[in-house]
Structures are given as structure tokens and as C-alpha cells.
Design a protein around this motif. Sequence first.
Motif, PDB file in Angstrom:
ATOM      1  N   GLN A 111      13.044  33.721 -38.649  1.00  0.00           N
ATOM      2  CA  GLN A 111      11.917  32.065 -38.102  1.00  0.00           C
ATOM      3  C   GLN A 111      11.764  32.034 -36.777  1.00  0.00           C
ATOM      4  O   GLN A 111      10.841  31.435 -36.345  1.00  0.00           O
ATOM      5  CB  GLN A 111      12.344  30.951 -38.525  1.00  0.00           C
ATOM      6  N   ALA A 112      13.206  32.126 -35.972  1.00  0.00           N
ATOM      7  CA  ALA A 112      13.322  31.302 -34.611  1.00  0.00           C
ATOM      8  C   ALA A 112      12.693  33.104 -33.994  1.00  0.00           C
ATOM      9  O   ALA A 112      11.833  32.130 -32.878  1.00  0.00           O
ATOM     10  CB  ALA A 112      15.005  32.024 -34.183  1.00  0.00           C
ATOM     11  N   GLN A 114       9.606  34.387 -34.551  1.00  0.00           N
ATOM     12  CA  GLN A 114       8.595  33.898 -35.004  1.00  0.00           C
ATOM     13  C   GLN A 114       7.630  32.487 -34.009  1.00  0.00           C
ATOM     14  O   GLN A 114       7.496  32.560 -33.054  1.00  0.00           O
ATOM     15  CB  GLN A 114       8.218  33.806 -36.118  1.00  0.00           C
ATOM     16  N   ASP A 115       8.992  31.394 -33.447  1.00  0.00           N
ATOM     17  CA  ASP A 115       8.667  30.370 -33.110  1.00  0.00           C
ATOM     18  C   ASP A 115       9.434  31.414 -31.611  1.00  0.00           C
ATOM     19  O   ASP A 115       7.701  30.700 -30.299  1.00  0.00           O
ATOM     20  CB  ASP A 115      10.331  29.912 -33.261  1.00  0.00           C
ATOM     21  N   ASN A 118       5.609  32.605 -30.770  1.00  0.00           N
ATOM     22  CA  ASN A 118       4.833  31.455 -30.910  1.00  0.00           C
ATOM     23  C   ASN A 118       4.223  30.342 -29.625  1.00  0.00           C
ATOM     24  O   ASN A 118       3.269  30.056 -29.378  1.00  0.00           O
ATOM     25  CB  ASN A 118       4.076  30.252 -32.027  1.00  0.00           C
ATOM     26  N   MET A 119       5.857  30.600 -28.764  1.00  0.00           N
ATOM     27  CA  MET A 119       5.646  29.499 -27.861  1.00  0.00           C
ATOM     28  C   MET A 119       4.795  30.151 -26.367  1.00  0.00           C
ATOM     29  O   MET A 119       4.082  31.475 -26.549  1.00  0.00           O
ATOM     30  CB  MET A 119       6.589  29.934 -27.075  1.00  0.00           C
TER      31      MET A 119
END
Length: 121
Positions: A111-112, A114-115, A118-119
Motif C-alpha cells: 500500500q505504501a 502504491q501511494d 500515485n503521488m
Amino acid sequence: MSHSVNSILSQIRSYQSQVAQAAPTGDVARGNAIGGLGGLAGTQPTAAPSFSQTLQGALAGVNQAQQTSSTLAAAFERGDPNADLARVMVASQQSQLAFRATVEVRNRLVQAYQDVMNMPL
């Protein structure tokens, strides 16, 4: 589930402290190596434990717990008097908890990642 995450994080911290205790020059050199300021104040930078080394140590611990659980269960099934039901159940629960915590850490890392991906730039 948060208890299992805290458990795996405490294991990771204990592996880091074990590696840090094995380093001869201590926290000052480790802080310099992390900050990229090696050689300041007359200290030589030491190799700080990398994230991958810490993660490999934690995974090795989970693997060892699963192998111990499997060995005890097989011994209990064979009727070994040294493998009582309580030890088998405790080992099984420990390995399940460690595996669940590892899966949760993996999920949070994904999840980190992917975050970060996506920034916006």
C-alpha cells in the motif's frame, strides 16, 4: 490485527538492536552513516542494518516458528512423549500469528508503494 503488527514491528526492532550491538562503534557512527556524514568527528562509518537485512531476519524468524510448529505436530502425531498437546498448540498459534503479522506488513508495504507511485510530481 494491530497487536500482530506491533508484534512483528517489535521483532524487527529487536533484530535491529541485535545488529546495532554487534557494531563496534555504536550509535554515533551509525547516525553518521545514515545521514551520509561519514568521517565527521573522527568516526568511521559502520554498515547500518539495511531494511532488507532486517526484513530477511524477521522472515527467517517466521520460517523458524513454522518449522518448529510443523516438527512438534509431526512428533505429536507419531506419539512422541516429549511433544505434548499444549506445546504443539502454542507453537502452532505462534507460527500462525507470526505469519499473519508478516502478511499484514507485506500488505502495508504494498500500500505504501502504491501511494508513493500515485503521488503527483
